[in-house]
Design a protein around this motif. Structure first.
Motif, PDB file in Angstrom:
ATOM      1  N   THR A 171       0.642  -1.445  -0.050  1.00 51.31           N
ATOM      2  CA  THR A 171       0.128  -0.098   0.090  1.00 51.31           C
ATOM      3  C   THR A 171       0.958   1.279   0.512  1.00 51.31           C
ATOM      4  OG1 THR A 171      -0.303   0.008   2.642  1.00 51.31           O
ATOM      5  CG2 THR A 171      -2.233  -0.539   1.084  1.00 51.31           C
ATOM      6  N   ASN A 172       2.411   1.740   0.815  1.00 53.97           N
ATOM      7  CA  ASN A 172       3.055   2.390   1.050  1.00 53.97           C
ATOM      8  C   ASN A 172       3.741   2.404  -1.013  1.00 53.97           C
ATOM      9  OD1 ASN A 172       3.963   4.486   2.228  1.00 53.97           O
ATOM     10  ND2 ASN A 172       5.974   3.110   1.782  1.00 53.97           N
ATOM     11  N   LEU A 173       4.174   1.165  -1.394  1.00 55.39           N
ATOM     12  CA  LEU A 173       4.321   1.358  -2.287  1.00 55.39           C
ATOM     13  C   LEU A 173       3.511   1.884  -3.439  1.00 55.39           C
ATOM     14  CD1 LEU A 173       6.693   0.593  -4.656  1.00 55.39           C
ATOM     15  CD2 LEU A 173       5.549  -1.600  -5.149  1.00 55.39           C
ATOM     16  N   ILE A 174       1.974   1.941  -3.567  1.00 60.50           N
ATOM     17  CA  ILE A 174       0.791   2.341  -4.136  1.00 60.50           C
ATOM     18  C   ILE A 174       0.832   3.722  -4.174  1.00 60.50           C
ATOM     19  CG2 ILE A 174      -0.913   1.547  -4.997  1.00 60.50           C
ATOM     20  CD1 ILE A 174      -1.859  -0.762  -3.832  1.00 60.50           C
ATOM     21  N   ALA A 175       1.393   3.922  -2.693  1.00 61.06           N
ATOM     22  CA  ALA A 175       0.759   5.283  -2.422  1.00 61.06           C
ATOM     23  C   ALA A 175       2.144   6.841  -2.882  1.00 61.06           C
ATOM     24  CB  ALA A 175       0.831   6.211  -1.621  1.00 61.06           C
ATOM     25  N   GLY A 176       3.130   5.309  -3.341  1.00 57.07           N
ATOM     26  CA  GLY A 176       4.485   6.140  -3.683  1.00 57.07           C
ATOM     27  C   GLY A 176       4.084   6.642  -5.002  1.00 57.07           C
ATOM     28  N   ILE A 177       4.000   5.665  -6.313  1.00 62.41           N
ATOM     29  CA  ILE A 177       3.422   5.964  -7.210  1.00 62.41           C
ATOM     30  C   ILE A 177       2.754   6.686  -7.777  1.00 62.41           C
ATOM     31  CG2 ILE A 177       2.614   4.462  -9.627  1.00 62.41           C
ATOM     32  CD1 ILE A 177       3.902   2.136  -8.190  1.00 62.41           C
ATOM     33  N   LEU A 178       1.019   6.852  -6.733  1.00 57.46           N
ATOM     34  CA  LEU A 178       0.795   7.841  -6.728  1.00 57.46           C
ATOM     35  C   LEU A 178       1.070   9.565  -6.725  1.00 57.46           C
ATOM     36  CD1 LEU A 178      -2.758   6.928  -5.379  1.00 57.46           C
ATOM     37  CD2 LEU A 178      -2.622   6.853  -7.489  1.00 57.46           C
ATOM     38  N   VAL A 179       1.537   9.396  -6.030  1.00 57.14           N
ATOM     39  CA  VAL A 179       2.525  11.065  -5.402  1.00 57.14           C
ATOM     40  C   VAL A 179       3.093  11.136  -7.067  1.00 57.14           C
ATOM     41  CG1 VAL A 179       4.386  12.215  -4.359  1.00 57.14           C
ATOM     42  CG2 VAL A 179       2.577  10.843  -3.478  1.00 57.14           C
ATOM     43  N   PHE A 180       3.984  10.612  -7.012  1.00 54.31           N
ATOM     44  CA  PHE A 180       5.201  10.568  -8.441  1.00 54.31           C
ATOM     45  C   PHE A 180       3.706  10.800  -9.392  1.00 54.31           C
ATOM     46  CE2 PHE A 180       7.234   9.086 -12.461  1.00 54.31           C
ATOM     47  CZ  PHE A 180       7.983   9.633 -12.218  1.00 54.31           C
ATOM     48  N   CYS A 181       3.357  10.068  -9.465  1.00 57.45           N
ATOM     49  CA  CYS A 181       2.039  10.265 -10.788  1.00 57.45           C
ATOM     50  C   CYS A 181       2.067  11.608 -11.257  1.00 57.45           C
ATOM     51  CB  CYS A 181       1.007   9.328 -11.110  1.00 57.45           C
ATOM     52  SG  CYS A 181       2.121   7.739 -11.659  1.00 57.45           S
ATOM     53  N   LEU A 182       1.222  12.055  -9.779  1.00 56.52           N
ATOM     54  CA  LEU A 182       0.916  13.419  -9.480  1.00 56.52           C
ATOM     55  C   LEU A 182       1.414  14.032  -9.787  1.00 56.52           C
ATOM     56  CD1 LEU A 182      -1.798  12.576  -6.904  1.00 56.52           C
ATOM     57  CD2 LEU A 182      -1.950  13.092  -9.136  1.00 56.52           C
ATOM     58  N   MET A 183       2.627  14.041  -9.643  1.00 54.62           N
ATOM     59  CA  MET A 183       3.642  15.155  -9.644  1.00 54.62           C
ATOM     60  C   MET A 183       3.685  15.564 -11.109  1.00 54.62           C
ATOM     61  SD  MET A 183       7.156  14.092  -6.952  1.00 54.62           S
ATOM     62  CE  MET A 183       7.815  15.258  -7.239  1.00 54.62           C
ATOM     63  N   MET A 184       3.842  14.050 -11.937  1.00 53.24           N
ATOM     64  CA  MET A 184       3.688  13.924 -13.723  1.00 53.24           C
ATOM     65  C   MET A 184       2.648  14.890 -13.802  1.00 53.24           C
ATOM     66  SD  MET A 184       7.534  13.336 -13.950  1.00 53.24           S
ATOM     67  CE  MET A 184       7.838  14.101 -12.600  1.00 53.24           C
ATOM     68  N   LEU A 185       1.699  14.600 -13.364  1.00 52.23           N
ATOM     69  CA  LEU A 185       0.611  15.503 -14.092  1.00 52.23           C
ATOM     70  C   LEU A 185       0.747  16.665 -13.818  1.00 52.23           C
ATOM     71  CD1 LEU A 185      -2.220  14.963 -15.153  1.00 52.23           C
ATOM     72  CD2 LEU A 185      -3.025  14.409 -12.657  1.00 52.23           C
ATOM     73  N   GLU A 186       1.078  17.278 -12.651  1.00 58.84           N
ATOM     74  CA  GLU A 186       1.524  19.020 -13.054  1.00 58.84           C
ATOM     75  C   GLU A 186       2.306  20.091 -13.508  1.00 58.84           C
ATOM     76  OE1 GLU A 186      -0.033  21.151 -10.754  1.00 58.84           O
ATOM     77  OE2 GLU A 186      -1.628  19.086 -10.719  1.00 58.84           O
ATOM     78  N   LEU A 187       3.268  18.500 -13.669  1.00 59.34           N
ATOM     79  CA  LEU A 187       4.216  19.258 -14.482  1.00 59.34           C
ATOM     80  C   LEU A 187       4.125  19.113 -15.594  1.00 59.34           C
ATOM     81  CD1 LEU A 187       7.521  19.634 -14.535  1.00 59.34           C
ATOM     82  CD2 LEU A 187       7.943  17.265 -15.461  1.00 59.34           C
ATOM     83  N   VAL A 188       3.110  18.407 -16.477  1.00 59.77           N
ATOM     84  CA  VAL A 188       2.665  18.839 -17.211  1.00 59.77           C
ATOM     85  C   VAL A 188       1.106  19.573 -17.759  1.00 59.77           C
ATOM     86  CG1 VAL A 188       1.093  17.402 -19.833  1.00 59.77           C
ATOM     87  CG2 VAL A 188       2.785  15.987 -18.447  1.00 59.77           C
ATOM     88  N   GLN A 189       1.156  20.136 -16.902  1.00 57.50           N
ATOM     89  CA  GLN A 189      -0.534  20.791 -16.586  1.00 57.50           C
ATOM     90  C   GLN A 189       0.530  21.894 -16.426  1.00 57.50           C
ATOM     91  OE1 GLN A 189      -3.129  20.928 -16.838  1.00 57.50           O
ATOM     92  NE2 GLN A 189      -4.571  22.719 -15.774  1.00 57.50           N
ATOM     93  N   VAL A 190       1.591  22.347 -15.857  1.00 63.37           N
ATOM     94  CA  VAL A 190       2.517  23.542 -16.063  1.00 63.37           C
ATOM     95  C   VAL A 190       2.447  23.809 -17.463  1.00 63.37           C
ATOM     96  CG1 VAL A 190       4.358  25.138 -15.053  1.00 63.37           C
ATOM     97  CG2 VAL A 190       2.577  23.369 -14.054  1.00 63.37           C
ATOM     98  N   VAL A 191       3.584  23.383 -18.419  1.00 64.06           N
ATOM     99  CA  VAL A 191       3.661  23.207 -19.388  1.00 64.06           C
ATOM    100  C   VAL A 191       2.986  23.624 -20.533  1.00 64.06           C
ATOM    101  CG1 VAL A 191       4.699  22.024 -21.454  1.00 64.06           C
ATOM    102  CG2 VAL A 191       6.051  21.766 -18.820  1.00 64.06           C
ATOM    103  N   LEU A 192       1.818  22.465 -20.479  1.00 64.87           N
ATOM    104  CA  LEU A 192       0.110  23.114 -21.142  1.00 64.87           C
ATOM    105  C   LEU A 192      -0.508  24.489 -21.254  1.00 64.87           C
ATOM    106  CD1 LEU A 192      -1.134  19.181 -21.546  1.00 64.87           C
ATOM    107  CD2 LEU A 192       0.237  20.206 -22.994  1.00 64.87           C
ATOM    108  N   ARG A 193       0.629  24.863 -19.527  1.00 61.39           N
ATOM    109  CA  ARG A 193      -0.713  26.514 -19.683  1.00 61.39           C
ATOM    110  C   ARG A 193       0.247  27.319 -20.302  1.00 61.39           C
ATOM    111  NH1 ARG A 193      -4.978  26.683 -15.967  1.00 61.39           N
ATOM    112  NH2 ARG A 193      -4.170  28.424 -15.566  1.00 61.39           N
ATOM    113  N   ALA A 194       1.464  26.962 -20.342  1.00 61.24           N
ATOM    114  CA  ALA A 194       2.305  27.704 -21.155  1.00 61.24           C
ATOM    115  C   ALA A 194       1.694  28.696 -21.913  1.00 61.24           C
ATOM    116  CB  ALA A 194       3.312  27.555 -21.300  1.00 61.24           C
TER     117      ALA A 194
END
Length: 207
Positions: free
Chosen positions: A30-53
């Motif tokens: 469960t902790n690994l799944i939580a870590g993967i979710l955090v990483f995926c959401l961070m990548m999503l935020e990164l893509v969101q920032v780029v796409l909002r340029a």
């Protein structure tokens, strides 16, 4: 937690050790799944920032909905893992001054109260999942179904309850005989010990 043969000298200790190892596998997952979710959401935020340029101006539709669903997982899936390590917020100023049977009695009472709170929360959180599943609850923008996220809560709380009950038994065992090796209970470092570790780490980094 000790894994040596001496930790298994008594029958209760062996049983607790086996249960601790089995439950640890679930908590690690469960902790690994939580870590993967955090990483995926961070990548999503990164893509969101780029796409909002300004030169792209094409933000992800339903970005808030995805965050809303995903954050449930990483906020609660690690709760049992943190409990196992003793990494949660504690009244260390009081507890660290206690020794022997008094310490184990206080820890056991704390585990019992925690278990009581979790037992109260599980039915309510499961009821939220049932309503979301029955009525097809979804998010506002892209209509993501919310019941999987709401099911995560009672599942994670159930794992936490198992961990707290295991620790309760571990503390009871230590209360019965403080000379036994510690099994299925966290070994929490004192504030001074952690300060020394941080100072040593800082020295290692600077050298």
């Amino acid at each position: 937690m000790p894994k040596s043969e001496s930790a298994c000298a008594d029958g209760v200790g062996r049983a607790l050790q086996h249960a601790d190892r089995a439950l640890s596998l679930i908590e690690n997952t469960t902790n690994l799944i939580a870590g993967i979710l955090v990483f995926c959401l961070m990548m999503l935020e990164l893509v969101q920032v780029v796409l909002r340029a300004p030169w792209i101006d094409s933000p992800i539709f339903g970005h808030i909905d995805i965050i809303e669903i995903g954050m449930v997982g990483f906020t609660i899936l690690s709760i049992a893992y943190v409990q196992r390590l003793g990494g949660h917020v504690r009244m260390e100023l009081l507890v660290s001054a206690l020794k022997g049977r008094i310490l184990w009695a206080v820890e056991m009472i704390g585990s019992a109260l925690t278990a009581l709170v979790v037992v109260v929360l599980i039915p309510g959180s499961y009821a939220h999942f049932e309503r979301a599943f029955a009525f097809g609850d979804s998010t506002m923008d892209i209509e993501l179904v919310t019941w999987p996220a709401k099911l995560v809560v009672p599942v994670a709380l159930s794992v936490l309850l198992l961990r707290v009950l295991l620790q309760f038994l571990g503390y009871f065992r230590m209360l019965w005989n403080p000379q036994l090796p510690r099994v299925a209970i966290p070994i929490v470092a004192s504030s001074s010990d952690r300060a020394k570790e941080e100072i040593e780490m800082a020295r290692d980094l600077s050298s």
